[in-house]
Design an enzyme around this catalytic site. Sequence first.
Site, PDB file in Angstrom:
ATOM      1  N   ARG A   1      19.795   9.974  -0.058  1.00 54.96           N
ATOM      2  CA  ARG A   1      19.601   8.916   0.938  1.00 54.96           C
ATOM      3  C   ARG A   1      19.714   7.598   0.195  1.00 54.96           C
ATOM      4  NH1 ARG A   1      15.210   8.190   5.715  1.00 54.96           N
ATOM      5  NH2 ARG A   1      16.631   9.746   6.553  1.00 54.96           N
TER       6      ARG A   1
ATOM      7  N   HIS B   1      24.728   9.129   9.490  1.00 63.65           N
ATOM      8  CA  HIS B   1      23.533   9.976   9.351  1.00 63.65           C
ATOM      9  C   HIS B   1      23.846  11.349   9.955  1.00 63.65           C
ATOM     10  CE1 HIS B   1      19.522  11.124   8.645  1.00 63.65           C
ATOM     11  NE2 HIS B   1      18.879  10.463   9.596  1.00 63.65           N
TER      12      HIS B   1
ATOM     13  N   GLN C   1      21.195  14.154  10.981  1.00 63.42           N
ATOM     14  CA  GLN C   1      20.451  13.899  12.216  1.00 63.42           C
ATOM     15  C   GLN C   1      21.181  14.491  13.415  1.00 63.42           C
ATOM     16  OE1 GLN C   1      17.374  12.324  12.706  1.00 63.42           O
ATOM     17  NE2 GLN C   1      17.679  13.223  14.728  1.00 63.42           N
TER      18      GLN C   1
ATOM     19  N   ASP D   1      17.907   4.374  19.271  1.00 58.45           N
ATOM     20  CA  ASP D   1      17.387   4.345  17.905  1.00 58.45           C
ATOM     21  C   ASP D   1      16.749   2.973  17.710  1.00 58.45           C
ATOM     22  OD1 ASP D   1      16.864   4.884  15.214  1.00 58.45           O
ATOM     23  OD2 ASP D   1      18.948   4.734  14.559  1.00 58.45           O
TER      24      ASP D   1
ATOM     25  N   CYS E   1      16.023   9.656  17.101  1.00 53.24           N
ATOM     26  CA  CYS E   1      15.918  10.310  15.785  1.00 53.24           C
ATOM     27  C   CYS E   1      14.558  10.092  15.133  1.00 53.24           C
ATOM     28  CB  CYS E   1      17.041   9.821  14.876  1.00 53.24           C
ATOM     29  SG  CYS E   1      16.953   8.069  14.467  1.00 53.24           S
TER      30      CYS E   1
ATOM     31  N   ARG F   1      15.256  19.239  12.831  1.00 54.49           N
ATOM     32  CA  ARG F   1      15.740  18.788  11.520  1.00 54.49           C
ATOM     33  C   ARG F   1      15.559  19.926  10.504  1.00 54.49           C
ATOM     34  NH1 ARG F   1      16.116  13.447  10.307  1.00 54.49           N
ATOM     35  NH2 ARG F   1      17.043  14.342   8.427  1.00 54.49           N
TER      36      ARG F   1
END
Length: 319
Positions: free
Chosen positions: A119, A146, A149, A237, A276, A304
Amino acid sequence: MTASTLRPQNNKKLRHFLDLKDLSAAELRAILDLAADVKLCQHNRRYPLHPKQPLAGRTLGLILAQPSTRTRVSFEVGMEQLGGAVSVLSPSDMQLGRGETIADTARVLSRFLDIIVLRTGNDDDLRELAKWSSVPVINGLTPVSHPIQILADVLTFEEHRGPISGRTLAWVGDGNNVATSLIEAAALLNFTLRLATPEGFDPSESAIKWARQQGALIETMRDPLQAVKGADAVITDTWVSMSDTDAERRHMLFKPYHVDKALMSHAAPNAIFMHCLPAHIGEEVSQEIFEGPHSVVFDEAENRLHSQKGLLLWCLGQE
Ligand code: CP
Ligand code: NVA
């Protein structure tokens, strides 16, 4: 078994997971199927959770240059459930933080680890790591995309609403990293994606161009109501992502993109609300929607774990 059979060979194509667009539709579906299988295994409470412990003896390096709750814990727990181990690393604790190059870091870590998640606030760093690594590299979020996700999001959508192909999803708010990966998924999985974003925060032009070349139905607009009309899912988001530096401006410009009961009432009656996480209640979403019957955000968070277990198995050739 010799040591060399435990690691991907340099002359074999490594199964990196940098962006969804690098996969074929069949590969993405294979990861999602693995995810559904491992989830079933876990929910049936079979112990050990994966009886064959397929990743025994394997170690994941999880390099986090930005904060994380879900990504960190789901990879740590998922790897353990599959029989493997995890080393959590922060660039500030590594020689990387004192100027050791990514190329050297990648070559050293490849001698210890079997797979790496990064990340980072710099998308180029992910590409550089993958270029030099001789073990698979997974994108754990960059400012550009991402993709892990979206694995969880597709799994969640299909659990609640059935096959995603042919359905309509609405993205409301910032045309950010998560939106880019969703655009790529639309192309691979054949769903219609409408994105309503304010001027100046448009979704990635290159992602849209690529998706449309694959035949995807991507519609961009300013009006959130137009985007959610009859949609099967409404997704938003945060207005301010980890790499953003213009929070004040964003808070002003994104106000019309707040997902509340009035906006949600224009979606299909059984539409789901996805996010998310982490969420900012009263900003991108109202408390009523976040906690209400449309919301599947905690199923999405749980997924996840399952989707990344599927991904780890796929990257390491254990499908
Ligand atoms: N959604 C997500 O990636 O969460 P974290 O930042 O907590 O990992
Ligand atoms: N768009 C958000 C996602 C957080 C999981 C960010 O990049 O901060």
